[in-house]
Structures are given as structure tokens and as C-alpha cells.
Design a protein around this motif. Sequence first.
Motif, mmCIF file in Angstrom:
data_model
loop_
_atom_site.group_PDB
_atom_site.id
_atom_site.type_symbol
_atom_site.label_atom_id
_atom_site.label_comp_id
_atom_site.label_asym_id
_atom_site.label_seq_id
_atom_site.Cartn_x
_atom_site.Cartn_y
_atom_site.Cartn_z
ATOM 1 N N THR A 1 5.025 -6.513 4.419
ATOM 2 C CA THR A 1 5.505 -5.942 3.472
ATOM 3 C C THR A 1 6.502 -4.722 4.164
ATOM 4 O O THR A 1 7.714 -4.488 4.196
ATOM 5 C CB THR A 1 4.708 -5.066 2.836
ATOM 6 N N GLU B 1 1.941 -8.285 -6.673
ATOM 7 C CA GLU B 1 0.199 -7.284 -5.945
ATOM 8 C C GLU B 1 0.381 -5.923 -6.419
ATOM 9 O O GLU B 1 -0.699 -5.388 -6.392
ATOM 10 C CB GLU B 1 0.135 -8.285 -4.692
ATOM 11 N N GLU B 2 1.841 -5.383 -5.831
ATOM 12 C CA GLU B 2 0.790 -3.816 -6.220
ATOM 13 C C GLU B 2 2.412 -3.382 -6.865
ATOM 14 O O GLU B 2 2.908 -3.394 -7.623
ATOM 15 C CB GLU B 2 1.886 -3.172 -4.859
ATOM 16 N N ASP C 1 7.441 -10.793 -2.196
ATOM 17 C CA ASP C 1 5.993 -10.704 -1.843
ATOM 18 C C ASP C 1 4.969 -10.478 -2.733
ATOM 19 O O ASP C 1 4.903 -9.688 -3.524
ATOM 20 C CB ASP C 1 6.235 -8.811 -1.987
HETATM 21 MG MG MG Z 1 2.304 -6.963 1.903
#
Ligand code: MG
Length: 248
Positions: free
Chosen positions: A40, A63-64, A125
Motif C-alpha cells: 500500500t 479493505e480499509e 488495493d
Molecule cells: Mg496494504
Amino acid sequence: MTTIIPKVNTGIQQLDEMLFGGLYQGSATLLEGAAGTGKTNLGVQFLMEGMQKGESALIVTFEEYPEQYYSCALELGWDLKAMEEKGLLELIFTTPENFMQMVDEDDQTLSQIIEEKDIKRALIDSVTHFEKLAPDQGNLRHIETNVVNFFKREEITTLLLKENKSILGGWNVSNNKVSFIVDCYIILRYLELESEIKRAIMVLKMRGSNHQKEIRQYEITDKGIVVGEIFKGISGIFLGTGRPSEKK
Ligand SMILES: [Mg+2]
Ligand SMILES: Nc1ncnc2c1ncn2[C@@H]1O[C@H](COP(=O)(O)OP(=O)(O)OP(=O)(O)O)[C@@H](O)[C@H]1O
């Protein structure tokens, strides 16, 4: 007449050297590594390089939460929020299902955002999340091809991140089909060497260009990723167990 496709800088000078000048504009690159290797960070650094020159960027994350993404980037000095406020960054936090609809040819939502913002670089990502959508490898390859082709059609230089389960030890190659679809393939690896964990970066393929074949060390610093020396006289890096090469 054949036109020469220009290369764009990655934001990491030594990586540009490894790539003989950078990534081809509009190409797709797979960046694969285990958890915490810095995928990332490298991706955000690549986008920052463009945004600092006024080129807009897109982050697609599964994911984030955006706030978490911003705070991790800020640790390394990259103010993504400020970039967003300047209109240079679009961050899409969604599910793989929704994203696949957005890249469908009948759905213009993402194409419109790309056109309006004049997006030049993108970060996905991560592509590992598409595995949840695919019952088998053939299906997964179809999904990954759709995603890669979408960004190529839009002429966006794209980094696709992929997790690799092997922290140390043998490289996990079981589901590596996406590496055939992309133009460039870069790997980040942990390496145990002299009782320390080092980080290694290598360029495995680059379509249409030569590239350095050496494996280099890199570090994550508070200014981002810095690529350093070549691992000299060490073999077994790909196995995660570097040891001095035997002298003949
Ligand atoms: Mg990452
Ligand atoms: N300020 C900092 N200085 C040095 N290293 C840092 C700093 N902030 C983060 N790191 C390093 O960056 C690593 C995380 O990098 P990053 O989030 O890019 O990894 P990743 O490959 O995307 O991980 P994941 O697979 O979990 O998403 C941390 O494990 C830590 O070692």
C-alpha cells in the motif's frame, strides 16, 4: 507510424532505474507481497508522485476505511486528505461485487469519474479480494482480465496489489494467473539474513522493455520506500532464506 509510449516515474528513483525509466504510461502492473511488505505504501507513493505534478489519481480499496487509509499515509508524510480536497484524489471504498459492476461496459459511473477528474494513475488495493467472487481459477482470470482491460482502455497507469501468503520460505505460486495478464510484475519479499529480516524487491517481468534483473534491498522510512543496494553474493532470496553463495 509507431508511436513510442512514454514512461512515468514511480516516485522511487531506484525503482525507476530498475525499470529502465519507469512504468509505461497506461500499463498495468502487479505488485505482489506478503502482509506488511509495503504494497500500500509503495502504491500511495506512486500516486503521490503523479499528484504532486498535478495528475489526478484513483484509489480503489476493499479493505480499509478511507480515514484509516489517510492516517497510514500521513505516517509517511503523505496528506491524501489535502489531495482529495484539491480535487486530485478520488478514493472509492467499496465491495468487489460493486466494483465489478462499475467496470462493466454498461455502467458508466467509474468512466465518468475518470473523465471528470482526468485520472492518470490508479491503485487497486487489492485484487486478492476478487478471489471471493470467483468459484474457480478460470472465473478469476476472467474477472482480473476485465479489471485490467478497463484501466488499459482508460489509458490509466495502474498498480494492482496482491497479497502473497508466504511470509518467509517458498513463494506461493498456486494462484498467480494474474501475472500473465499484466504488463509488469514486481515482487516484494521478506528475507531472513544474518538473524535479521530484510526486505527485497525485484522486477520479474516488463513487457516491451528491458529491466534490471537484480534483487535489491528496500526500506520503509518516514519518507516512504527507499530502494537500496543489490543483494550481492547471496542466493536463495526467492526461497526467503538468503545465504552467502558458495564460492566456486
Ligand atoms: Mg496494504
Ligand atoms: N513511519 C514508518 N516508518 C517505517 N516503517 C513504517 C512506518 N509506517 C509503516 N511502516 C512499515 O510499513 C509496513 C506496512 O506497509 P503497508 O501497509 O504498505 O504494507 P502492505 O503490504 O500493504 O500490508 P497489508 O498486506 O497488510 O495490506 C508496516 O509493517 C511497517 O513495517
